[in-house]
Design a protein around this motif. Sequence first.
Motif, mmCIF file in Angstrom:
data_model
loop_
_atom_site.group_PDB
_atom_site.id
_atom_site.type_symbol
_atom_site.label_atom_id
_atom_site.label_comp_id
_atom_site.label_asym_id
_atom_site.label_seq_id
_atom_site.Cartn_x
_atom_site.Cartn_y
_atom_site.Cartn_z
ATOM 1 N N GLY A 1 0.792 -1.225 0.000
ATOM 2 C CA GLY A 1 0.000 0.000 0.000
ATOM 3 C C GLY A 1 0.820 1.268 0.000
ATOM 4 N N ASN A 2 2.054 1.190 0.477
ATOM 5 C CA ASN A 2 2.913 2.372 0.530
ATOM 6 C C ASN A 2 3.374 2.812 -0.853
ATOM 7 N N LEU A 3 3.467 1.861 -1.769
ATOM 8 C CA LEU A 3 4.051 2.146 -3.079
ATOM 9 C C LEU A 3 3.087 1.952 -4.241
ATOM 10 N N TYR A 4 1.890 1.453 -3.984
ATOM 11 C CA TYR A 4 0.953 1.093 -5.046
ATOM 12 C C TYR A 4 0.450 2.330 -5.792
ATOM 13 N N LYS A 5 0.656 2.354 -7.090
ATOM 14 C CA LYS A 5 0.148 3.447 -7.932
ATOM 15 C C LYS A 5 -1.085 2.923 -8.663
ATOM 16 N N TRP A 6 -2.242 3.420 -8.268
ATOM 17 C CA TRP A 6 -3.511 2.876 -8.753
ATOM 18 C C TRP A 6 -3.678 3.009 -10.258
ATOM 19 N N LYS A 7 -3.099 4.043 -10.870
ATOM 20 C CA LYS A 7 -3.254 4.240 -12.319
ATOM 21 C C LYS A 7 -2.622 3.095 -13.111
ATOM 22 N N MET B 1 -6.123 1.671 -1.117
ATOM 23 C CA MET B 1 -5.047 2.527 -0.645
ATOM 24 C C MET B 1 -4.521 3.385 -1.794
ATOM 25 N N VAL B 2 -4.175 4.618 -1.489
ATOM 26 C CA VAL B 2 -3.488 5.494 -2.433
ATOM 27 C C VAL B 2 -2.106 5.728 -1.843
ATOM 28 N N ALA B 3 -1.068 5.484 -2.611
ATOM 29 C CA ALA B 3 0.311 5.526 -2.113
ATOM 30 C C ALA B 3 0.651 6.893 -1.536
ATOM 31 N N LYS C 1 -0.431 12.319 -4.680
ATOM 32 C CA LYS C 1 -0.827 13.601 -4.084
ATOM 33 C C LYS C 1 -2.342 13.595 -3.864
ATOM 34 N N PRO C 2 -2.866 14.551 -3.114
ATOM 35 C CA PRO C 2 -4.320 14.602 -2.910
ATOM 36 C C PRO C 2 -5.116 14.599 -4.211
ATOM 37 N N ASP C 3 -4.599 15.241 -5.252
ATOM 38 C CA ASP C 3 -5.296 15.239 -6.543
ATOM 39 C C ASP C 3 -5.409 13.822 -7.115
#
Length: 87
Positions: free
Chosen positions: A11-17, A62-64, A69-71
Amino acid sequence: RAYRFPGGSEGNLYKWKRGIGPLEQRIDNISGNNQGPQSNEFGSDEFGRLLETTNFDQGFMMVAYGYEKPDDADAFMCLLSNAQFLD
């Protein structure tokens, strides 16, 4: 019952895109365990289907926080609010 994705150090590094769209077009993420490549065969769409087909009441994506960033979190929520599995 709730399910968090990704779990643990991922979850610390996961980039959802990197975990959306056709499987053959997804870019690997970084493993939270060894900093090596982490396959994106299980991404946002698959997580939504898992929640639909099991008895989990809630799902948390989770968002890394180390990279995003918040955006990015806002864009992810917009994607999920328009996703078929949330209808």
